[in-house]
Design an enzyme around this catalytic site. Sequence first.
Site, mmCIF file in Angstrom:
data_model
loop_
_atom_site.group_PDB
_atom_site.id
_atom_site.type_symbol
_atom_site.label_atom_id
_atom_site.label_comp_id
_atom_site.label_asym_id
_atom_site.label_seq_id
_atom_site.Cartn_x
_atom_site.Cartn_y
_atom_site.Cartn_z
ATOM 1 N N ASP A 136 71.410 74.836 48.290
ATOM 2 C CA ASP A 136 69.970 75.089 48.202
ATOM 3 C C ASP A 136 69.601 76.419 48.828
ATOM 4 O OD1 ASP A 136 70.729 73.884 50.687
ATOM 5 O OD2 ASP A 136 68.617 73.553 51.153
ATOM 6 N N GLU A 175 70.492 71.809 52.861
ATOM 7 C CA GLU A 175 70.730 72.327 54.218
ATOM 8 C C GLU A 175 69.444 72.858 54.832
ATOM 9 O OE1 GLU A 175 71.753 75.509 57.220
ATOM 10 O OE2 GLU A 175 70.635 75.662 55.346
#
Length: 485
Positions: free
Chosen positions: A78, A145
């Site tokens: 991400d 994350e």
Amino acid sequence: MKTILDLQPAIVWKYFHEITQVPRPSKKEGKIIQYLENFAAQHNLPIKKDSVGNILISKAATPGYEQLPTVVLQSHMDMVCEKNNDVTHDFDNDPIETVVDGEWLRAKGTTLGADNGIGMAAELALLVSDDIEHGPIECLFTVDEETGMTGAEALAEGFMTGKILLNLDSEDEGQLFMGCAGGKGTVATFTYEPASAPASLQYFKIVVTGLNGGHSGGDIHKQLGNANKLMARFLYTLDRKFDMALTAVEGGNLHNAIAREAYAVIGLKDEDREQVRVLLNRFQADVENELKHVDPKVRMTMETVEAPKTCMPKEMATRLICSLLACPHGVMGMSQDVEGLVETSTNLASVKMPENGKVIIVTSQRSSLESAKDAVADQVAAVFLLAGAEVQHGEGYPGWAPNPNSEILKVAQETYRKLFGKEAQIMAIHAGLECGLFLEKYPYLDMISFGPTLRDVHSPTERIEIATVDLWWKHLLEVLKNIPA
């Protein structure tokens, strides 16, 4: 004019370009997961996916290196999605548009996603290459994350088998990281019964723009301007001097980014507006002077707007303004173990009004000491509790305690010295990495984190220094070739 596909090492930039074309906001990683699944199928590589979407792609050793232990290379899928207000971009659907700007690669008005797309690109380049010497490798790609590390937290025992892990999520070439801070979030919520906005007042929108923002861990020591703190300072002055109505206040966006922009809508008596403009001009001059070295483009403006229907009750507005001003932000303590390392910090990340009658304030705390992390989170909570808000703490994530006796650290040091004729810096990082969570399930892991040079991550000025990618790539390959048997 050069493009990303003209850069070296070509194979790494090829895959980073492909990654920039795939939308991958945090918690919306479906498209990049599909990309990775297609990649593995195309190259006939073994792949595993767990219940939350973490991906593990494996590759056998090259001939002659079968005796080496399995190494896990890890990056997160991400990216932080931030853009300038004057840029139209749909992060759920639009590709990132990259620009070669001298020695750097950046995006057009948005975050670049080199955090951590460049780590992903290096892993993909390793997986497809047939001319790189390495033992067995497992490439781990984690989800989410940036907004909670839920991918790393959900990682099950046995999903990966390697006992050495190379985290590719650091931001300074030539630095080897052996530890990181833990983090925690603290959220305050004010609820109130809206009052009717006085029709006798004139209404104005005050806006803070031009700040650089940045990573709330890696950039917190730079004393960058925080739009929420600047707005609170000015509103406090107005609230003390004038009969002001506060109808709206918002600023910042993400918990792990320093707030770049904020606005408030206020009501003033007609006879007060010119005095307020004079105060704003003076405050603008003060702020420019304070931030001239780190945020020289900061601007505060005031414009007339239509009268809203409601405002905050006066007592509620004062409590909110005072709590925002009192809320700590920035470095709270330096490490006594690692010179120059921020030990503890807190970030006043965002102020939002999701509905009439509610204000939600998001803050984040970091520390390499669990007790200090909890202490500063409690300090932030106390400010908002005194102001009458409801406060909740997130569960947070653990830090990664440094291991100066790490075998893989020694390999990375020796190979760096051999390649470049100089010493790598051994560091701990104040930003959060997933390594601490990995250790909870895999306590035997020997880990380091390293990467090329990135600047202003989590902001639209995020950029990556092109030449450092080649240096980092060469170092990564040398490390893999020299893993101790």
